[in-house]
Enzyme design. Structure first.
Site, PDB file in Angstrom:
ATOM      1  N   LYS A 119      51.079  41.471  44.083  1.00 37.74           N
ATOM      2  CA  LYS A 119      52.311  42.260  43.949  1.00 37.74           C
ATOM      3  C   LYS A 119      52.844  42.588  45.343  1.00 37.74           C
ATOM      4  O   LYS A 119      53.212  43.730  45.646  1.00 37.74           O
ATOM      5  CB  LYS A 119      52.031  43.554  43.170  1.00 37.74           C
ATOM      6  CG  LYS A 119      51.878  43.371  41.686  1.00 37.74           C
ATOM      7  CD  LYS A 119      53.174  43.017  40.973  1.00 37.74           C
ATOM      8  CE  LYS A 119      54.143  44.171  40.920  1.00 37.74           C
ATOM      9  NZ  LYS A 119      55.433  43.783  40.284  1.00 37.74           N
ATOM     10  N   TYR A 155      40.085  50.030  43.085  1.00 37.70           N
ATOM     11  CA  TYR A 155      38.786  50.190  42.434  1.00 37.70           C
ATOM     12  C   TYR A 155      37.709  50.732  43.359  1.00 37.70           C
ATOM     13  O   TYR A 155      36.588  50.967  42.920  1.00 37.70           O
ATOM     14  CB  TYR A 155      38.301  48.842  41.886  1.00 37.70           C
ATOM     15  CG  TYR A 155      38.833  48.534  40.518  1.00 37.70           C
ATOM     16  CD1 TYR A 155      40.193  48.606  40.266  1.00 37.70           C
ATOM     17  CD2 TYR A 155      37.984  48.170  39.487  1.00 37.70           C
ATOM     18  CE1 TYR A 155      40.700  48.318  39.018  1.00 37.70           C
ATOM     19  CE2 TYR A 155      38.485  47.878  38.232  1.00 37.70           C
ATOM     20  CZ  TYR A 155      39.833  47.962  38.006  1.00 37.70           C
ATOM     21  OH  TYR A 155      40.328  47.680  36.769  1.00 37.70           O
ATOM     22  N   ASP A 207      53.387  39.937  37.748  1.00 34.42           N
ATOM     23  CA  ASP A 207      54.080  40.088  36.455  1.00 34.42           C
ATOM     24  C   ASP A 207      54.626  38.744  35.977  1.00 34.42           C
ATOM     25  O   ASP A 207      54.500  38.396  34.789  1.00 34.42           O
ATOM     26  CB  ASP A 207      55.170  41.160  36.507  1.00 34.42           C
ATOM     27  CG  ASP A 207      55.947  41.192  37.797  1.00 34.42           C
ATOM     28  OD1 ASP A 207      55.384  40.821  38.839  1.00 34.42           O
ATOM     29  OD2 ASP A 207      57.121  41.569  37.788  1.00 34.42           O
TER      30      ASP A 207
END
Ligand code: NAD
Length: 366
Positions: free
Chosen positions: A189, A119, A229
């Site tokens: 992740k 971002y 996830d």
């Protein structure tokens, strides 16, 4: 009498409806909780720069200008005040429709890192000289030969630092301890992005072990981690496993909206952007300007009202916030809500935005 000045930005579109509704409800709660002892002096501002001299403020939604090179005012505000935590508490209110069988098991607070990650806005469009230059640097100087289609690739950079991670995870751990919450979960992740997301996980654990050694030893704080996830699946299957979540910017974006949907949607999800070092905190409606329903007096004002509850707690005016939460709980249990929520309630009574705010103020006062 103790008076606090709170700058507020009404916002665009439905901002002109939800912001006055919030002020009505907060004024009633402050009066009911503290009588003549405490008061909020609301100061309307029209530019985000006017937040700067104040520590705490609140805002409605702002239209994001469309077009290249124009920065969103929301992003500009976060950057100008270095508001490094996006805080999003998520809980369910009895009576509110949820897609879950057991929404009462959802009670989480998300600490989303607000200044780093993909971002940061460091990216180059495919086919531009900049993208080609960046590719040549990767290929010729860094020995990178894994870009599958170099001619037509766009590139983005994902900066994640130890400092950025530490201040975010420190804030999450302090919050968990202050609120007697059982765990802080680092969501990442790191299995794929070993140095950025993996760094976040490693630095997060190291920070907790260094700064909160006593609390970890005594069991006041537990820190664990989960791959993003798997985490998203688990939030649906066993939400009771989680309480405080610390995560990077992009994961935090997805997670906050999924969790909001699990307890009633964006019309009711509150949020704040905070720098715990300077004390700057801007509380905000998390939804947008909703142009499709603006001006109709039907928008749900709960997002900004619950953000004001967070603000009252941040100011140490907890009692007033509790009064608002109780009024909301009773209102939903009796089926009184704006159309977006009332239409799913078996005992639903649809109220307009202004009626809803007035009846909350009435419940608080009597
Ligand atoms: P939106 O959140 O404004 O609306 C999405 C949908 O949800 C619409 O159908 C709307 O009617 C509904 N909705 C949103 N809030 C609601 C509420 N409180 N009660 C009932 N229904 C509600 O998102 P959008 O349409 O993608 O964006 C509109 C504008 O808002 C854009 O300019 C966008 O950039 C801006 N925006 C601003 C913020 C912010 O200021 N924090 C956040 C998101 C979007």
């Amino acid at each position: 009498m103790e008076t606090i000045t709170i700058p507020y930005l009404t916002g665009d579109g439905v901002g002109t409806e939800v912001t006055p509704a919030m002020i009505t409800v907060v004024n009633a709660a402050v009066r009911a909780a503290y009588g003549d002892e405490r008061r909020i002096a609301w100061q309307e501002i029209h530019d985000i720069e006017e937040f700067r001299p104040h520590k705490v403020g609140i805002k409605g939604p702002l239209t994001t200008p469309v077009g290249s090179g124009i920065r969103s005012l929301n992003v500009a505000l976060r950057q100008a005040l270095d508001l490094y935590v996006c805080l999003r508490p998520v809980r369910w209110y009895a009576g509110v429709h949820s897609p879950l069988l057991h929404p009462e098991r959802v009670n989480m607070t998300v600490f989303r890192e607000n200044t780093e990650d993909i971002y940061a806005g460091i990216e180059w469009e495919a086919g531009t000289p900049e993208a080609q230059k960046f590719y040549r640097f990767l290929h010729n100087e860094m020995g990178v030969n894994k870009v599958r289609f170099p001619e037509t690739s766009a590139f983005g950079v994902k900066p994640v630092s130890r400092e950025g991670t530490e201040r975010l995870v420190r804030a999450a751990c302090r919050y968990a301890i202050e609120h007697a919450l059982p765990t802080v979960t680092l969501v990442h992740k790191g299995n794929i992005m070993k140095f950025t997301e993996g760094g976040f996980k490693r630095w997060g654990y190291e920070l907790a072990e260094r700064d909160f050694a006593d609390e970890l030893k005594s069991g006041k704080l537990t820190i664990n981690d989960c791959i993003a996830d798997a985490f998203l699946q688990n939030t649906l299957l066993k939400p009771e496993t989680y309480s405080v979540i610390a995560t990077l910017n992009l994961n935090g974006d997805y997670i906050s909206d999924q969790l909001a949907a699990m307890v009633g949607g964006i019309g009711i999800a509150p949020g704040a952007n905070i720098n715990y070092n300077t004390g700057h905190a801007i509380f905000e409606a998390t939804h947008g300007t909703a142009p499709d329903i603006a001006g109709k007096d039907i928008v749900n004002p709960c997002s900004i009202i619950l953000s004001a509850v967070m603000m009252l707690e941040y100011l140490g005016w907890k009692e007033a916030g509790v009064l608002i939460e109780h009024a909301l709980e009773h209102s939903f249990q009796e089926g009184y809500a704006t159309a977006d929520l009332a239409r799913f309630m078996p005992n639903g009574h649809v109220l307009s935005t202004s009626q809803f705010a007035a009846q909350l103020a009435e419940r608080i006062t009597h």
